[in-house]
Design a protein around this motif. Structure first.
Motif: not given
Length: 247
Positions: A69-72, A130-134, A166-171
């Motif tokens: 899910v996070g990758t997509l 996750h740090l970069v996504a946040m 997109f960032g939240v879903c990437g977590l």
């Protein structure tokens, strides 16, 4: 050896707690056996540096499990950034407050952060990803605030919600398609709310009408729906189950 053991335990705190719970005693025993074989009574600088670097690397790895899910979500976010920069913010023939080079706003940096998070996710460096996504989420919100307060051409509220979504879903750590569909549904609801709020802002600049009141209702309902869909209920249930099994 008690002082040496205390020094090793202190250095092993550089590792994440989950790793220590599973491996600390075994690794500590190995380190003490090695120190005894070498006749050490104090920690060497080389050993200290090696343990610290290994701990930091382990923290960067995190769970080491790639989330479907996070990758997509991150891959979709990168694709959206390419589209946004190419067809929305690319305007090299004009300049305005908030322009960065040929772009109408600095949102391309959010895309770069999402791309970095995607690469880290593919490499299974989940904690760093996750740090970069946040960071991408925080930067997106910051740019939205600056755009609103300083009169930039963008990013608009809907764009900020998309970038942040997109960032939240990437977590997400889930590999379940059902969880991915829930997050997508939550993102759609959040976007509906953002568009409604943006429409309210435009309407209020001209004339207040019954349509403005309808947009308010849509925005409130959409926000509530997004929260209910995105809330990680299954994480809490799984945690409760594990607690009851160990208890």
């Amino acid at each position: 050896m008690s002082n040496l053991e205390e020094e090793y335990r202190r250095l092993l705190r550089w590792y994440p707690r989950a790793w220590r719970d599973q491996n600390e005693e075994v690794v500590l025993g190995t380190l003490l056996d090695s120190a005894l074989a070498r006749g050490l009574t104090a920690l060497t600088v080389e050993d200290s540096r090696t343990i610290r670097l290994a701990g930091l690397r382990q923290r960067a790895i995190g769970s080491g499990q790639r989330s479907l899910v996070g990758t997509l979500a991150l891959a979709t976010g990168v694709a959206f950034t390419v589209f946004y920069c190419a067809f929305v913010s690319w305007d090299p023939s004009h300049t305005f407050n908030g322009y960065v080079g040929p772009f109408t706003n600095p949102s391309f940096t959010i895309g770069l952060l999402l791309a970095i998070s995607l690469v880290l996710t593919i490499r299974r460096l989940t904690f760093a990803a996750h740090l970069v996504a946040m960071l991408a989420i925080a930067v997106s919100v910051l740019f939205g605030i600056l755009a609103w307060s300083m009169g930039w051409l963008g990013p608009s509220l809907p764009a900020v919600v998309l970038f942040s979504g997109f960032g939240v879903c990437g977590l997400s750590r889930s590999n379940r398609i059902s969880r991915g569909l829930l997050l997508v549904s939550a993102s759609v609801c959040a976007e509906f709310a953002a568009v409604s709020i943006d429409t309210m802002r435009v309407q209020s600049e001209y004339v207040l009408s019954p349509f403005w009141q309808e947009e308010t209702t849509i925005a409130v309902v959409a926000v509530i729906a997004a929260i209910l869909l995105a809330w990680p209920w299954h994480y809490r249930r799984a945690r409760d189950i594990r607690s009851s099994e160990h208890g």
